[in-house]
Design a protein around this motif. Structure first.
Motif, PDB file in Angstrom:
ATOM      1  N   ALA A  15       0.793  -1.196  -0.272  1.00 19.57           N
ATOM      2  CA  ALA A  15      -0.040   0.050  -0.010  1.00 19.57           C
ATOM      3  C   ALA A  15       0.743   1.121  -0.053  1.00 19.57           C
ATOM      4  O   ALA A  15       0.689   2.182  -0.799  1.00 19.57           O
ATOM      5  N   MET A  16       1.871   1.208   0.760  1.00 16.50           N
ATOM      6  CA  MET A  16       2.933   2.259   0.836  1.00 16.50           C
ATOM      7  C   MET A  16       3.410   2.499  -0.509  1.00 16.50           C
ATOM      8  O   MET A  16       3.558   3.734  -1.131  1.00 16.50           O
ATOM      9  N   THR A  17       3.890   1.588  -1.148  1.00  8.39           N
ATOM     10  CA  THR A  17       4.551   1.718  -2.336  1.00  8.39           C
ATOM     11  C   THR A  17       3.718   2.190  -3.552  1.00  8.39           C
ATOM     12  O   THR A  17       3.930   3.227  -4.246  1.00  8.39           O
ATOM     13  N   ALA A  18       2.636   1.852  -3.461  1.00 10.60           N
ATOM     14  CA  ALA A  18       1.631   2.459  -4.593  1.00 10.60           C
ATOM     15  C   ALA A  18       1.408   3.915  -4.284  1.00 10.60           C
ATOM     16  O   ALA A  18       1.173   4.713  -5.082  1.00 10.60           O
ATOM     17  N   GLY A  19       0.969   4.147  -2.985  1.00 12.13           N
ATOM     18  CA  GLY A  19       0.931   5.559  -2.760  1.00 12.13           C
ATOM     19  C   GLY A  19       1.800   6.581  -3.242  1.00 12.13           C
ATOM     20  O   GLY A  19       1.564   7.768  -3.348  1.00 12.13           O
ATOM     21  N   ARG A  20       2.909   6.085  -2.517  1.00 14.37           N
ATOM     22  CA  ARG A  20       4.194   6.978  -2.917  1.00 14.37           C
ATOM     23  C   ARG A  20       4.452   7.207  -4.388  1.00 14.37           C
ATOM     24  O   ARG A  20       4.736   8.204  -4.725  1.00 14.37           O
ATOM     25  N   LEU A  21       4.296   5.978  -5.079  1.00 17.58           N
ATOM     26  CA  LEU A  21       4.603   6.227  -6.611  1.00 17.58           C
ATOM     27  C   LEU A  21       3.523   7.044  -7.375  1.00 17.58           C
ATOM     28  O   LEU A  21       3.919   7.959  -8.110  1.00 17.58           O
ATOM     29  N   ALA A  22       2.432   7.063  -6.915  1.00 15.38           N
ATOM     30  CA  ALA A  22       1.216   7.886  -7.112  1.00 15.38           C
ATOM     31  C   ALA A  22       1.520   9.544  -7.036  1.00 15.38           C
ATOM     32  O   ALA A  22       1.136  10.364  -7.880  1.00 15.38           O
ATOM     33  N   ARG A  23       2.270   9.596  -5.996  1.00 17.96           N
ATOM     34  CA  ARG A  23       2.802  11.283  -5.604  1.00 17.96           C
ATOM     35  C   ARG A  23       3.950  11.576  -6.243  1.00 17.96           C
ATOM     36  O   ARG A  23       4.331  12.658  -6.073  1.00 17.96           O
ATOM     37  N   ARG A  24       4.826  10.851  -6.842  1.00 16.82           N
ATOM     38  CA  ARG A  24       5.898  10.970  -7.482  1.00 16.82           C
ATOM     39  C   ARG A  24       5.802  11.035  -9.105  1.00 16.82           C
ATOM     40  O   ARG A  24       6.754  11.499  -9.678  1.00 16.82           O
ATOM     41  N   LEU A  25       4.876  10.487  -9.576  1.00 17.44           N
ATOM     42  CA  LEU A  25       4.592  10.268 -11.103  1.00 17.44           C
ATOM     43  C   LEU A  25       3.227  10.909 -11.290  1.00 17.44           C
ATOM     44  O   LEU A  25       2.286  10.912 -10.843  1.00 17.44           O
ATOM     45  N   TYR A  26       3.491  11.572 -12.681  1.00 15.34           N
ATOM     46  CA  TYR A  26       2.229  12.114 -13.277  1.00 15.34           C
ATOM     47  C   TYR A  26       1.341  10.947 -13.636  1.00 15.34           C
ATOM     48  O   TYR A  26       1.315   9.989 -14.306  1.00 15.34           O
ATOM     49  N   ALA A  27      -0.051  11.328 -13.152  1.00 18.32           N
ATOM     50  CA  ALA A  27      -1.243  10.212 -13.430  1.00 18.32           C
ATOM     51  C   ALA A  27      -1.335  10.013 -15.031  1.00 18.32           C
ATOM     52  O   ALA A  27      -1.986   8.905 -15.284  1.00 18.32           O
ATOM     53  N   ASP A  28      -1.253  11.079 -15.676  1.00 17.82           N
ATOM     54  CA  ASP A  28      -1.462  10.730 -17.238  1.00 17.82           C
ATOM     55  C   ASP A  28      -0.335   9.704 -17.752  1.00 17.82           C
ATOM     56  O   ASP A  28      -0.478   9.633 -18.838  1.00 17.82           O
ATOM     57  N   ASP A  29       0.718   9.769 -17.185  1.00 19.08           N
ATOM     58  CA  ASP A  29       1.883   8.924 -17.677  1.00 19.08           C
ATOM     59  C   ASP A  29       1.831   7.454 -17.116  1.00 19.08           C
ATOM     60  O   ASP A  29       2.642   6.375 -17.705  1.00 19.08           O
ATOM     61  N   VAL A  64      -8.703   5.171   0.808  1.00 21.78           N
ATOM     62  CA  VAL A  64      -7.122   5.338   0.888  1.00 21.78           C
ATOM     63  C   VAL A  64      -6.656   5.969  -0.220  1.00 21.78           C
ATOM     64  O   VAL A  64      -5.637   6.971  -0.265  1.00 21.78           O
ATOM     65  N   TYR A  65      -6.920   5.425  -1.339  1.00 26.13           N
ATOM     66  CA  TYR A  65      -6.468   6.003  -2.711  1.00 26.13           C
ATOM     67  C   TYR A  65      -7.450   6.969  -3.283  1.00 26.13           C
ATOM     68  O   TYR A  65      -7.080   7.289  -4.570  1.00 26.13           O
ATOM     69  N   ALA A  66      -8.422   7.623  -2.773  1.00 25.61           N
ATOM     70  CA  ALA A  66      -9.133   8.694  -3.342  1.00 25.61           C
ATOM     71  C   ALA A  66      -8.515   9.784  -3.739  1.00 25.61           C
ATOM     72  O   ALA A  66      -7.354  10.278  -2.920  1.00 25.61           O
ATOM     73  N   GLY A  67      -8.741  10.267  -4.893  1.00 25.97           N
ATOM     74  CA  GLY A  67      -7.964  11.469  -5.690  1.00 25.97           C
ATOM     75  C   GLY A  67      -6.800  11.222  -5.962  1.00 25.97           C
ATOM     76  O   GLY A  67      -5.948  12.019  -6.527  1.00 25.97           O
ATOM     77  N   THR A  68      -6.181   9.778  -5.880  1.00 27.15           N
ATOM     78  CA  THR A  68      -4.768   9.554  -6.671  1.00 27.15           C
ATOM     79  C   THR A  68      -5.072   8.853  -8.047  1.00 27.15           C
ATOM     80  O   THR A  68      -6.306   8.417  -8.335  1.00 27.15           O
ATOM     81  N   ALA A  69      -4.196   8.496  -8.605  1.00 26.79           N
ATOM     82  CA  ALA A  69      -3.856   7.631  -9.662  1.00 26.79           C
ATOM     83  C   ALA A  69      -4.011   6.006  -9.582  1.00 26.79           C
ATOM     84  O   ALA A  69      -4.098   5.249 -10.209  1.00 26.79           O
ATOM     85  N   VAL A  70      -4.112   5.655  -8.267  1.00 30.23           N
ATOM     86  CA  VAL A  70      -4.014   4.322  -7.955  1.00 30.23           C
ATOM     87  C   VAL A  70      -5.463   3.938  -7.888  1.00 30.23           C
ATOM     88  O   VAL A  70      -6.437   4.209  -7.653  1.00 30.23           O
ATOM     89  N   SER A  71      -5.671   2.477  -8.676  1.00 33.24           N
ATOM     90  CA  SER A  71      -6.957   1.873  -8.783  1.00 33.24           C
ATOM     91  C   SER A  71      -6.891   0.506  -7.961  1.00 33.24           C
ATOM     92  O   SER A  71      -6.179  -0.484  -8.400  1.00 33.24           O
ATOM     93  N   PRO A  72      -7.663   0.240  -7.050  1.00 36.36           N
ATOM     94  CA  PRO A  72      -7.559  -1.010  -6.207  1.00 36.36           C
ATOM     95  C   PRO A  72      -8.411  -1.915  -7.151  1.00 36.36           C
ATOM     96  O   PRO A  72      -9.420  -1.667  -7.624  1.00 36.36           O
ATOM     97  N   ILE A 370      -0.046   5.205   5.396  1.00 38.21           N
ATOM     98  CA  ILE A 370      -0.695   4.929   4.032  1.00 38.21           C
ATOM     99  C   ILE A 370      -1.169   5.812   3.222  1.00 38.21           C
ATOM    100  O   ILE A 370      -1.194   5.777   1.995  1.00 38.21           O
ATOM    101  N   SER A 371      -2.086   6.684   3.845  1.00 40.85           N
ATOM    102  CA  SER A 371      -2.737   7.393   2.916  1.00 40.85           C
ATOM    103  C   SER A 371      -1.957   8.709   2.753  1.00 40.85           C
ATOM    104  O   SER A 371      -2.439   9.758   2.114  1.00 40.85           O
ATOM    105  N   HIS A 372      -0.714   8.965   3.628  1.00 37.94           N
ATOM    106  CA  HIS A 372       0.060  10.193   3.405  1.00 37.94           C
ATOM    107  C   HIS A 372       1.583   9.642   3.368  1.00 37.94           C
ATOM    108  O   HIS A 372       2.273   9.802   4.076  1.00 37.94           O
ATOM    109  N   PRO A 373       1.837   9.100   2.241  1.00 39.96           N
ATOM    110  CA  PRO A 373       3.141   8.111   1.915  1.00 39.96           C
ATOM    111  C   PRO A 373       4.491   9.156   1.992  1.00 39.96           C
ATOM    112  O   PRO A 373       5.732   8.753   2.217  1.00 39.96           O
ATOM    113  N   LEU A 374       4.117  10.394   1.622  1.00 38.33           N
ATOM    114  CA  LEU A 374       5.273  11.577   1.735  1.00 38.33           C
ATOM    115  C   LEU A 374       4.841  12.418   2.874  1.00 38.33           C
ATOM    116  O   LEU A 374       3.770  13.251   2.746  1.00 38.33           O
TER     117      LEU A 374
END
Length: 395
Positions: A15-29, A64-72, A370-374
């Motif tokens: 969960a941490m890996t996914a959330g952290r990646l979503a905040r380091r990379l652009y969602a459209d990429d 947890v992933y609301a508003g991010t590019a992560v899809s459970p 988990i919801s605030h990985p950075l």
């Protein structure tokens, strides 16, 4: 083309890996999918609380992933083909298969029975929510004077036995430890632990090697009978066999062998974090299966993946070391054993109510992260397509 990142497992590390990646990379990429068998993020470090009837806060992955590019994706992983870069899944709609460009393997672990006869048939565990709920039902159905035996003198065993004894003082609760009680702790911490066990009325069987588990209790290797209407098995963890069935390089434990960035040494598009990976800590000593290991491993993997995908040579290095061992002894007592970087007990410790508050702060902080990985805002970077991806897009 979006770079497809698939994360298998949504425990602390996944969960941490996914959330952290979503905040380091652009969602459209990127297209980040988290596959998990449970719709919620489960606080595994609180399963002994769940087993004793306490209500835990539910944390749906959708929130947890609301508003991010992560899809459970709610499904169970049945196989991984690292040569075809696909994952086989099973859900309520049947079987499916998804493809990935980068895979993060974080399927975690289950309770290990070590081949001891009778464990699967007669024992409960607290390795996950379903098993903790089964134990919860067993304990709820025990009348006053009922007997409970917790097998295993490690962190999980100590937390389980003290939680049960505190929640149900009407039960006869015992602990069977292969070694001495808390023999990895320093002297003062051991003394405090013995005092807590005495206060809670826990019978401690030290140097008890359990040879088999029966419906009426456990039998030691020297043929001693320890009666129990409920036996709780907490002697360690084993990884899921899925990785060992692939062509990934794995250790004898079935854990994926990774380099310092958590990247598979045999398949560069695969990363492994948490209990599923065997990674070196200080002095080359393997990190132990724990939340304390899994979260820093997730930081390391996420930052390394983001750096690789965006063409950056440097990225933050996570501190893969230990500072303390946090042990809850019921809701009002605990031990904080300060340790060396490679997890050996030091002379300093914290005990009692203050230690219990410290442990609660650590558990709550881990769930919050988990919801605030950075801890601070960071600049997102664009994914730089590889030559292979450019060629695939053109064709």
């Amino acid at each position: 083309m979006k770079h497809r990142i698939v994360v298998l497992g949504a425990g602390y590390a996944g969960a941490m890996t996914a959330g952290r990646l979503a905040r380091r990379l652009y969602a459209d990429d990127t297209e980040i999918t988290v596959v998990n068998a449970d719709a919620d993020f489960v606080e595994r470090v609180r399963m002994h609380q769940l087993a004793t009837g306490q209500d835990l806060t539910r944390r749906p992955l959708s929130e947890v992933y609301a508003g991010t590019a992560v899809s459970p994706r709610l499904a169970r992983v049945t196989a991984v083909d690292v040569d075809r870069r696909t994952v086989a899944l099973t859900d309520d709609n049947g079987t499916d298969e998804i493809a990935y460009d980068t895979l993060v393997y974080a399927l975690g672990s289950v309770a290990a029975d070590h081949g001891v006869p009778g464990v699967a048939e007669h024992a409960c565990d607290v390795a996950g929510r379903p098993s903790a709920l089964r134990l919860r039902d067993r304990l709820a159905n025990l009348a006053a004077g009922g007997t409970v035996l917790v097998v295993g003198g490690g962190l999980t065993g100590l937390e389980a036995v003290t939680e049960i004894a505190e929640a149900r003082p009407d039960l006869d609760v015992a602990l069977a430890a292969r070694g001495g009680l808390g023999d990895w702790l320093n002297g003062r911490a051991q003394q405090h632990l013995r005092g807590v066990c005495d206060r809670l009325g826990i019978t401690v069987h030290e140097h008890a090697d359990i040879a088999r588990v029966e419906a009426a209790g456990a039998v030691t290797s020297d043929d001693r009978q320890i009666p129990a209407q409920v036996t709780v098995w907490t002697t360690g963890f084993a990884v899921h066999p899925i990785a060992a069935a692939t062509t990934l390089a794995v250790a004898q434990t079935g854990q994926i062998i990774v380099d310092p960035t958590m990247r598979s040494v045999s398949h560069p598009e695969v990363y492994a974090v948490g209990d599923a990976a065997i990674a070196a800590g200080p002095g080359g000593k393997p990190l132990r299966m724990s939340c304390a290991s899994g979260i820093p491993m997730a930081w390391q993997a996420a930052d390394a993946i983001a750096a690789r995908l965006t063409g950056r040579a440097k990225f933050p290095k996570a501190p893969l070391r230990y500072v303390n061992q946090c042990i809850s002894l019921g809701r009002r007592d605990g031990i904080i054993q300060y340790v060396t970087a490679d997890d050996r007990a030091r002379g300093a410790q914290l005990t009692g109510k203050l230690a219990a508050r410290y442990k609660e702060f650590v558990c709550a902080g881990a769930a919050w992260s988990i919801s605030h990985p950075l801890l601070y805002p960071v600049r997102r970077h664009r994914v730089v397509p590889t030559r292979t991806e450019i060629h695939a897009a053109a064709s």
